[in-house]
Write an enzyme that holds these catalytic residues in place. Structure first.
Site, short mmCIF file in Angstrom:
data_model
loop_
_atom_site.label_atom_id
_atom_site.label_comp_id
_atom_site.label_asym_id
_atom_site.label_seq_id
_atom_site.Cartn_x
_atom_site.Cartn_y
_atom_site.Cartn_z
N ARG A 127 0.87 -1.17 0.07
CA ARG A 127 0.10 -0.10 -0.02
C ARG A 127 0.82 1.33 0.02
NH1 ARG A 127 -4.52 0.62 4.23
NH2 ARG A 127 -2.70 -0.11 5.79
N ARG A 160 2.64 3.82 5.04
CA ARG A 160 2.28 4.09 6.65
C ARG A 160 3.33 3.45 7.40
NH1 ARG A 160 -3.87 2.87 7.14
NH2 ARG A 160 -3.31 1.56 9.07
N ARG A 171 -1.97 -6.43 14.27
CA ARG A 171 -3.03 -5.67 13.98
C ARG A 171 -4.07 -7.00 13.59
NH1 ARG A 171 -1.19 -1.96 8.98
NH2 ARG A 171 -3.29 -1.60 8.96
P1 AP5 Z 1 -7.45 -0.15 2.27
O1 AP5 Z 1 -8.44 0.32 1.56
O2 AP5 Z 1 -6.25 1.06 2.61
O3 AP5 Z 1 -7.52 -1.05 3.27
P2 AP5 Z 1 -8.28 -0.64 4.66
O4 AP5 Z 1 -9.34 -1.80 5.11
O5 AP5 Z 1 -8.79 0.71 4.91
O6 AP5 Z 1 -6.95 -0.88 5.71
P3 AP5 Z 1 -6.25 -0.20 6.91
O7 AP5 Z 1 -4.97 -0.97 7.12
O8 AP5 Z 1 -6.37 1.27 6.64
O9 AP5 Z 1 -7.25 -0.66 8.05
P4 AP5 Z 1 -6.88 -0.82 9.28
O10 AP5 Z 1 -8.16 -1.04 9.88
O11 AP5 Z 1 -6.07 -1.61 9.89
O12 AP5 Z 1 -6.49 0.70 9.84
P5 AP5 Z 1 -6.92 2.24 10.35
O13 AP5 Z 1 -6.39 3.03 9.58
O14 AP5 Z 1 -8.44 2.03 10.39
O15 AP5 Z 1 -6.47 -1.21 1.24
C1 AP5 Z 1 -5.25 -1.77 1.45
C2 AP5 Z 1 -4.51 -1.96 0.36
O16 AP5 Z 1 -5.09 -2.94 -0.58
C3 AP5 Z 1 -4.37 -0.64 -0.66
O17 AP5 Z 1 -2.98 -0.49 -1.15
C4 AP5 Z 1 -5.38 -0.87 -1.68
O18 AP5 Z 1 -4.86 -0.22 -2.72
C5 AP5 Z 1 -5.38 -2.29 -1.99
N1 AP5 Z 1 -6.53 -2.87 -2.13
C6 AP5 Z 1 -8.01 -2.45 -1.82
N2 AP5 Z 1 -8.95 -3.35 -2.25
C7 AP5 Z 1 -8.48 -4.36 -3.02
C8 AP5 Z 1 -8.83 -5.09 -3.83
N3 AP5 Z 1 -10.17 -5.40 -3.97
N4 AP5 Z 1 -7.95 -5.74 -4.71
C9 AP5 Z 1 -6.60 -5.62 -4.53
N5 AP5 Z 1 -5.91 -4.70 -3.68
C10 AP5 Z 1 -7.06 -3.89 -2.88
O19 AP5 Z 1 -6.35 1.99 12.07
C11 AP5 Z 1 -4.88 2.05 12.22
C12 AP5 Z 1 -4.70 2.01 13.58
O20 AP5 Z 1 -5.29 2.95 14.33
C13 AP5 Z 1 -5.24 0.82 14.30
O21 AP5 Z 1 -4.28 -0.40 14.15
C14 AP5 Z 1 -5.17 1.24 15.59
O22 AP5 Z 1 -4.13 1.43 16.39
C15 AP5 Z 1 -5.89 2.64 15.50
N6 AP5 Z 1 -7.10 2.57 15.71
C16 AP5 Z 1 -8.00 3.29 14.66
N7 AP5 Z 1 -9.19 2.97 14.84
C17 AP5 Z 1 -9.49 2.39 16.17
C18 AP5 Z 1 -10.42 2.12 17.24
N8 AP5 Z 1 -11.68 2.36 16.71
N9 AP5 Z 1 -10.22 1.46 18.07
C19 AP5 Z 1 -8.76 1.47 18.66
N10 AP5 Z 1 -7.84 1.84 17.72
C20 AP5 Z 1 -7.91 2.24 16.47
#
Ligand code: AP5
Length: 221
Positions: A127, A160, A171
């Site tokens: 990503r 990231r 994660r």
């Molecule tokens: P992408 O769309 O970026 O995936 P995503 O599901 O949004 O993944 P994240 O890593 O952002 O999710 P996350 O839940 O771990 O992170 P968050 O930021 O919420 O796609 C991923 C990649 O695949 C990209 O390169 C894309 O181009 C590719 N792709 C997408 N679809 C595809 C397909 N169909 N085919 C092929 N390729 C594809 O959280 C980060 C951190 O914040 C957490 O670890 C935690 O520490 C904290 N945090 C956030 N929210 C909370 C909460 N509510 N409570 C506690 N901690 C929290």
């Protein structure tokens, strides 16, 4: 529509959220994006968030609920709301219910994008995203038109801090242990529709399934 978008890290929540917002016009709140912006600002809160995020652990509920409650209050609109990455624990889901109840509002649906672990690791390590507009790319699956430059902003794409294989495994473990139970929590609720979409298809097919599901949900509301 007030929708919660769930799924393991890398399932495609951020990618699909942007498309759904373009299609349905609701506001989009991503807890991860909000936390990364706070982290980038270098505040004491941002430094606290970084301790957890960079280790692949969930941020404690109390901090999350306080930040997200404010964001929801300032963002919820008649056009609806797409919550991406929140709630991620049962305690957060209960806090969201209480906030919506108090405002005389309710959740309409929970959408879960599924993906398997090997695909997740490949997606996350490949990503790249734009530091200016946040648009997400993949070195293999969703490539920018010009090598490592954002199609819209023409700036260098970045990786990231939590997108290393070691942190991804943490994660995923956090997702299985703390976030999966949230799906069961919502499945027991009579007025909340739960929709599962296969995230291991090409992005346009995932979008088509999501749009179809949400249009169906709208007709049933
Ligand atoms: P992408 O769309 O970026 O995936 P995503 O599901 O949004 O993944 P994240 O890593 O952002 O999710 P996350 O839940 O771990 O992170 P968050 O930021 O919420 O796609 C991923 C990649 O695949 C990209 O390169 C894309 O181009 C590719 N792709 C997408 N679809 C595809 C397909 N169909 N085919 C092929 N390729 C594809 O959280 C980060 C951190 O914040 C957490 O670890 C935690 O520490 C904290 N945090 C956030 N929210 C909370 C909460 N509510 N409570 C506690 N901690 C929290």
């Amino acid at each position: 529509m007030r929708i919660v978008l769930m799924g393991p890290p890398g399932a495609g929540k951020g990618t699909q959220a942007k498309r759904l917002v373009d299609k349905f016009g609701m506001a989009h709140l991503s807890s991860g994006d909000i936390f990364r912006a706070e982290k980038a600002g270098g505040s004491a809160l941002g430094q606290k968030l970084a301790e957890y995020m960079d280790a692949g652990q969930l941020v404690p509920d109390q901090i999350v609920v306080e930040i997200m409650a404010k964001a929801i209050t300032s963002c919820d609109s008649p056009a609806g709301l797409l919550l991406d990455g929140f709630p991620r624990t049962v305690a957060q889901a209960e806090a969201l219910d209480a906030q919506l109840d108090q405002a005389g509002k309710s959740l309409d649906g929970v959408v879960v994008i599924t993906a398997d672990e090997d695909e997740i690791v490949e997606r996350i390590t490949g990503r790249r995203s734009c530091p200016d507009c946040g648009k997400v790319y993949h070195v293999k699956y969703l490539r920018p038109q010009n090598d490592n430059l954002c199609d819209k902003c023409n700036v260098q794409l970045v990786q990231r801090a939590d997108d290393t294989e070691e942190v991804i495994r943490q994660r995923l473990a956090a997702y299985n242990r703390q976030t999966e139970p949230v799906i069961a929590y919502y499945r027991g609720r009579p007025n909340v529709q739960t929709l599962f979409v296969n995230g291991t298809q090409p992005p346009d097919n995932v979008t088509a399934d999501l749009v179809r599901g949400l249009e169906q949900l709208k007709t049933e509301m």
